[in-house]
Design a protein around this motif. Structure first.
Motif, short mmCIF file in Angstrom:
data_model
loop_
_atom_site.label_atom_id
_atom_site.label_comp_id
_atom_site.label_asym_id
_atom_site.label_seq_id
_atom_site.Cartn_x
_atom_site.Cartn_y
_atom_site.Cartn_z
N ALA A 1 -10.53 6.20 3.99
CA ALA A 1 -9.60 5.53 2.84
C ALA A 1 -8.06 5.40 3.17
CB ALA A 1 -9.72 5.95 1.37
N ALA A 2 -7.56 4.16 2.98
CA ALA A 2 -6.26 3.73 3.24
C ALA A 2 -5.75 3.46 1.92
CB ALA A 2 -5.80 3.08 4.48
N VAL A 3 -4.23 4.06 1.49
CA VAL A 3 -3.78 3.55 0.45
C VAL A 3 -2.52 2.76 0.84
CG1 VAL A 3 -2.61 4.21 -1.90
CG2 VAL A 3 -4.70 5.64 -0.84
N LEU A 4 -2.35 1.60 0.05
CA LEU A 4 -1.05 0.64 0.53
C LEU A 4 -0.53 0.44 -0.76
CD1 LEU A 4 -3.23 -0.32 2.91
CD2 LEU A 4 -1.02 -0.97 3.83
N THR A 5 0.99 0.63 -0.94
CA THR A 5 1.61 -0.07 -1.93
C THR A 5 2.41 -1.29 -1.65
OG1 THR A 5 3.60 1.37 -1.84
CG2 THR A 5 1.75 2.06 -3.13
N PHE A 6 2.85 -2.08 -2.54
CA PHE A 6 3.49 -3.39 -2.55
C PHE A 6 3.85 -3.83 -3.80
CE2 PHE A 6 -0.68 -5.10 -3.36
CZ PHE A 6 -0.34 -6.29 -4.02
N THR A 7 4.77 -4.57 -3.86
CA THR A 7 5.61 -5.15 -4.70
C THR A 7 5.38 -6.70 -4.98
OG1 THR A 7 7.46 -3.51 -4.85
CG2 THR A 7 7.76 -5.16 -6.19
N GLY A 8 5.01 -7.18 -6.02
CA GLY A 8 4.89 -8.53 -6.14
C GLY A 8 3.53 -9.03 -6.60
N SER A 9 3.22 -10.24 -6.69
CA SER A 9 1.63 -10.67 -7.03
C SER A 9 0.74 -10.39 -5.89
CB SER A 9 1.88 -11.93 -7.67
OG SER A 9 1.77 -12.96 -6.66
N TRP A 10 -0.53 -10.67 -6.34
CA TRP A 10 -1.55 -10.57 -5.29
C TRP A 10 -1.36 -11.90 -4.51
CZ3 TRP A 10 -3.79 -6.09 -4.25
CH2 TRP A 10 -3.85 -5.09 -5.31
N LYS A 11 -0.99 -12.95 -5.07
CA LYS A 11 -0.96 -14.13 -4.35
C LYS A 11 -0.02 -14.06 -3.13
CE LYS A 11 -1.94 -17.00 -8.18
NZ LYS A 11 -2.16 -15.99 -9.13
N GLY B 1 3.28 -4.40 2.85
CA GLY B 1 3.40 -3.22 2.17
C GLY B 1 3.54 -1.80 2.92
N THR B 2 3.37 -0.71 2.12
CA THR B 2 3.76 0.67 2.78
C THR B 2 2.41 1.37 2.98
OG1 THR B 2 5.96 0.58 2.04
CG2 THR B 2 5.11 2.66 2.68
N LEU B 3 1.95 1.87 4.01
CA LEU B 3 0.93 2.74 4.17
C LEU B 3 1.25 4.15 3.44
CD1 LEU B 3 -2.12 3.37 5.05
CD2 LEU B 3 -1.14 4.07 7.12
N THR B 4 0.72 4.67 2.26
CA THR B 4 1.44 5.83 1.72
C THR B 4 0.37 6.87 1.93
OG1 THR B 4 0.33 5.16 -0.54
CG2 THR B 4 2.60 4.66 0.23
N ALA B 5 -0.86 6.78 2.09
CA ALA B 5 -1.83 7.86 2.43
C ALA B 5 -3.30 7.41 3.09
CB ALA B 5 -2.54 8.03 1.05
N PHE B 6 -3.48 8.02 3.94
CA PHE B 6 -4.94 7.80 4.71
C PHE B 6 -5.71 9.18 4.96
CE2 PHE B 6 -7.12 7.81 8.88
CZ PHE B 6 -8.12 6.53 8.58
N TRP B 7 -7.05 8.99 4.38
CA TRP B 7 -7.91 10.05 4.36
C TRP B 7 -9.27 9.76 5.19
CZ3 TRP B 7 -12.75 10.87 2.43
CH2 TRP B 7 -13.29 12.32 2.10
N THR B 8 -9.65 10.84 5.80
CA THR B 8 -11.12 10.73 6.38
C THR B 8 -11.65 12.01 6.03
OG1 THR B 8 -10.44 11.70 8.31
CG2 THR B 8 -10.00 9.36 8.61
N PRO B 9 -13.07 11.99 5.89
CA PRO B 9 -13.90 13.25 5.36
C PRO B 9 -13.95 14.30 6.57
CG PRO B 9 -15.25 11.27 5.80
CD PRO B 9 -13.95 10.76 6.00
N HIS B 10 -13.76 13.79 7.75
CA HIS B 10 -13.83 14.54 8.64
C HIS B 10 -12.74 14.60 9.54
CE1 HIS B 10 -18.15 14.92 7.85
NE2 HIS B 10 -18.31 13.46 7.46
N HIS B 11 -11.62 15.71 9.51
CA HIS B 11 -10.37 15.33 9.98
C HIS B 11 -10.72 15.75 11.54
CE1 HIS B 11 -8.54 14.64 6.50
NE2 HIS B 11 -9.05 15.67 5.65
#
Length: 172
Positions: free
Chosen positions: A145-155, A162-172
Motif C-alpha cells: 500500500a502507498a499513501v499519497l496526499t495532495f491539495t485540491g479537487s479530485w478533478k 502529490g506527496t508519497l507519505t507512506a509505503f508498506w509491504t507485508p514482507h519487508h
C-alpha cells in the motif's frame, strides 16, 4: 469541502493470487494472500486512516483482498466496484480519480500492477525520506500500500500533484 482540502489516497495492490489455467479475472487468493490482506487493512487502520470511499477492481482477487482488509478498519467506507480498474493504464487510472466526488476526503483504490505502481510513481511529485526509492526498489509487491496526499479537487489530480507519505509491504 473546499478546493484547498488536503486529500489522501491509498493505493493498495491485491494480495497474492493463484495462477490457475483459466479466467484471469476470477483468480482467487492463495493462503499467503488471505493472511496478508487483513494485515494491510490493520496497517491502514493503525495509520489513523479512515477512508470515505473505496474503489475496487471487479477482479476476484481484488474483491477478496478488500473483503479481508476492510474488516480491520474502524468503519466500512462506501465501496464502488469499478470494472475499469481491471487492466487499467496509468491514464485510465488518473481519469477514474478525476471522477471522484469532492465530498470524498480520503479514498482507497484496490487494483493491479503495473498500473498501480505507475500511478503512485506518477502522482508523487515528492516523497517523505527515501519512500519513493523504497517503493520503486520493491516493485510494489502484492498486498503493498502507498499513501499519497495532495491539495485540491479530485478533478485536479495529475502527474506530480502529490506527496508519497507512506509505503508498506507485508514482507519487508
Amino acid at each position: 469541502m473546499s478546493a484547498e482540502t488536503t486529500r489522501r489516497v491509498v493505493l493498495m495492490r491485491h494480495a497474492k493470487a493463484d495462477f490457475p489455467d483459466g479466467d484471469d479475472h476470477e483468480r482467487p487468493l492463495v493462503e499467503r494472500g488471505r493472511k496478508d490482506a487483513p494485515r494491510v487493512g490493520r496497517w491502514i487502520a493503525d495509520s489513523g486512516f479512515s477512508p470515505d470511499q473505496a474503489l475496487c477492481s471487479t477482479a476476484a482477487r481484488c474483491r477478496e483482498t478488500w473483503k479481508l482488509a476492510v474488516g480491520e478498519l474502524p468503519q466500512r467506507p462506501r465501496t464502488v466496484y469499478e470494472e475499469r480498474l481491471y487492466e487499467a493504464s496509468l491514464g485510465e487510472m488518473i481519469a477514474i480519480l478525476n471522477e471522484v466526488d469532492d465530498e470524498v476526503g480520503s479514498l482507497v483504490v484496490i487494483g493491479h500492477n503495473p498500473g498501480l505502481h505507475a500511478l503512485a510513481d506518477a502522482l508523487a511529485g515528492e516523497a517523505d525520506g527515501d519512500l519513493l526509492a523504497r517503493m520503486n526498489r520493491s516493485g510494489f509487491p502484492t498486498a503493498a500500500a502507498a499513501v499519497l496526499t495532495f491539495t485540491g479537487s479530485w478533478k485536479s489530480v495529475e502527474h506530480g500533484i502529490g506527496t508519497l507519505t507512506a509505503f508498506w509491504t507485508p514482507h519487508h
